[in-house]
Scaffold this motif. Sequence first.
Motif, PDB file in Angstrom:
ATOM      1  N   GLU A  71      -6.110   5.467  -2.059  1.00 42.45           N
ATOM      2  CA  GLU A  71      -6.105   4.185  -1.831  1.00 42.45           C
ATOM      3  C   GLU A  71      -7.173   4.064  -0.172  1.00 42.45           C
ATOM      4  O   GLU A  71      -6.990   4.717   0.557  1.00 42.45           O
ATOM      5  CB  GLU A  71      -4.880   3.342  -1.182  1.00 42.45           C
ATOM      6  CG  GLU A  71      -4.006   2.974  -2.430  1.00 42.45           C
ATOM      7  CD  GLU A  71      -2.806   2.175  -2.042  1.00 42.45           C
ATOM      8  OE1 GLU A  71      -2.295   1.610  -2.808  1.00 42.45           O
ATOM      9  OE2 GLU A  71      -2.802   1.717  -0.729  1.00 42.45           O
ATOM     10  N   ASN A  72      -8.008   3.115  -0.581  1.00 42.25           N
ATOM     11  CA  ASN A  72      -9.285   3.094   0.614  1.00 42.25           C
ATOM     12  C   ASN A  72      -9.829   4.469   1.083  1.00 42.25           C
ATOM     13  O   ASN A  72     -10.225   4.403   2.094  1.00 42.25           O
ATOM     14  CB  ASN A  72      -8.521   2.393   1.865  1.00 42.25           C
ATOM     15  CG  ASN A  72      -7.832   0.978   1.348  1.00 42.25           C
ATOM     16  OD1 ASN A  72      -8.399   0.374   0.764  1.00 42.25           O
ATOM     17  ND2 ASN A  72      -6.516   0.665   1.988  1.00 42.25           N
ATOM     18  N   ASN A  73      -9.973   5.300  -0.060  1.00 43.37           N
ATOM     19  CA  ASN A  73     -10.621   6.721   0.281  1.00 43.37           C
ATOM     20  C   ASN A  73      -9.793   7.283   1.512  1.00 43.37           C
ATOM     21  O   ASN A  73     -10.400   8.197   2.004  1.00 43.37           O
ATOM     22  CB  ASN A  73     -11.959   6.550   0.816  1.00 43.37           C
ATOM     23  CG  ASN A  73     -12.787   5.646  -0.371  1.00 43.37           C
ATOM     24  OD1 ASN A  73     -12.652   6.371  -1.695  1.00 43.37           O
ATOM     25  ND2 ASN A  73     -13.820   5.057  -0.340  1.00 43.37           N
TER      26      ASN A  73
ATOM     27  N   THR B 163       0.952  -1.020  -0.098  1.00 46.20           N
ATOM     28  CA  THR B 163       0.220   0.070   0.141  1.00 46.20           C
ATOM     29  C   THR B 163       0.759   1.283   0.047  1.00 46.20           C
ATOM     30  O   THR B 163       2.072   1.242   0.632  1.00 46.20           O
ATOM     31  CB  THR B 163      -0.889  -0.035   1.400  1.00 46.20           C
ATOM     32  OG1 THR B 163      -0.058   0.125   2.356  1.00 46.20           O
ATOM     33  CG2 THR B 163      -1.823  -1.154   1.399  1.00 46.20           C
TER      34      THR B 163
ATOM     35  N   SER C  93      -9.109   5.189  -7.347  1.00 47.64           N
ATOM     36  CA  SER C  93      -9.475   3.489  -7.587  1.00 47.64           C
ATOM     37  C   SER C  93      -9.806   3.432  -8.816  1.00 47.64           C
ATOM     38  O   SER C  93     -10.542   4.317  -9.450  1.00 47.64           O
ATOM     39  CB  SER C  93     -10.559   3.052  -6.620  1.00 47.64           C
ATOM     40  OG  SER C  93     -10.961   1.697  -6.906  1.00 47.64           O
TER      41      SER C  93
ATOM     42  N   GLN D 243      -5.338  -2.215  -8.565  1.00 50.46           N
ATOM     43  CA  GLN D 243      -6.852  -1.714  -8.336  1.00 50.46           C
ATOM     44  C   GLN D 243      -6.872  -0.378  -8.458  1.00 50.46           C
ATOM     45  O   GLN D 243      -7.825   0.557  -8.643  1.00 50.46           O
ATOM     46  CB  GLN D 243      -7.490  -2.013  -7.172  1.00 50.46           C
ATOM     47  CG  GLN D 243      -8.976  -1.702  -6.994  1.00 50.46           C
ATOM     48  CD  GLN D 243      -9.825  -2.448  -5.761  1.00 50.46           C
ATOM     49  OE1 GLN D 243      -9.231  -3.487  -5.230  1.00 50.46           O
ATOM     50  NE2 GLN D 243     -10.661  -1.754  -5.623  1.00 50.46           N
ATOM     51  N   TYR D 244      -5.478   0.420  -8.401  1.00 48.97           N
ATOM     52  CA  TYR D 244      -5.698   1.776  -8.404  1.00 48.97           C
ATOM     53  C   TYR D 244      -4.805   2.301  -9.539  1.00 48.97           C
ATOM     54  O   TYR D 244      -3.693   1.855 -10.125  1.00 48.97           O
ATOM     55  CB  TYR D 244      -4.952   2.402  -7.053  1.00 48.97           C
ATOM     56  CG  TYR D 244      -5.849   1.906  -5.686  1.00 48.97           C
ATOM     57  CD1 TYR D 244      -6.817   2.984  -5.545  1.00 48.97           C
ATOM     58  CD2 TYR D 244      -5.775   0.999  -5.284  1.00 48.97           C
ATOM     59  CE1 TYR D 244      -7.608   2.633  -4.334  1.00 48.97           C
ATOM     60  CE2 TYR D 244      -6.272   0.433  -4.107  1.00 48.97           C
ATOM     61  CZ  TYR D 244      -7.648   1.642  -3.918  1.00 48.97           C
ATOM     62  OH  TYR D 244      -8.293   1.123  -2.746  1.00 48.97           O
TER      63      TYR D 244
END
Length: 197
Positions: free
Chosen positions: A89-91, A49, A106, A145-146
Amino acid sequence: MSIIIIDTGCSNLSSLSFAIHRLGYKPIITSNYKDIRIAKKIFIPGVGTAKTAMYNLNKYNIVQEIQEAKVPVLGICLGMQILGSYSMENNVKTKTLGIFDSIVVSMKKNKLSLPHIGWNYVLPVKNNVLLKNIKKKEYFYFIHQYIFPINIFTIAKSIYGESFSAIMCKKNFYGVQFHPEKSGKYGSILIKNFLEI
């Protein structure tokens, strides 16, 4: 020639190291700022990450060394993404290295499964030394995914439900969203092109 693979503390480094070795070079895996300072080529690998990678780069006190590098730098997957301004990432907004003035977001949810895993073609949109001897629409291996949306630094794109930056470049900084070390013949050519800049 001093070839550095930066240990971000969250990457599988062996496959990249082996890929460079197969080309006849001997890379050094390190997070020591002294090694980075004298490097001739720098790789920033990518698994994990943005938050963890940036935490570790700050912990190792090498953020400024990377930002001020004058030699060619290649970010791979996450390593490319942390060359941007921020990652979402992950908002969660994570400040990254600020080389590319673009934000990682994303991929859009659609009928295709996420993350994007597998072989996909890369389509050049600008000429660049990194693409020497690589034909249009050659396939490379992705797992992510990003993405960086298409922007002024994009030199090649790919499509998975939407277009996104597959390769980016700004001066001596290069980024690839795919994993060249896992992409067979053309991945090896791309790594060789970078090493010969």
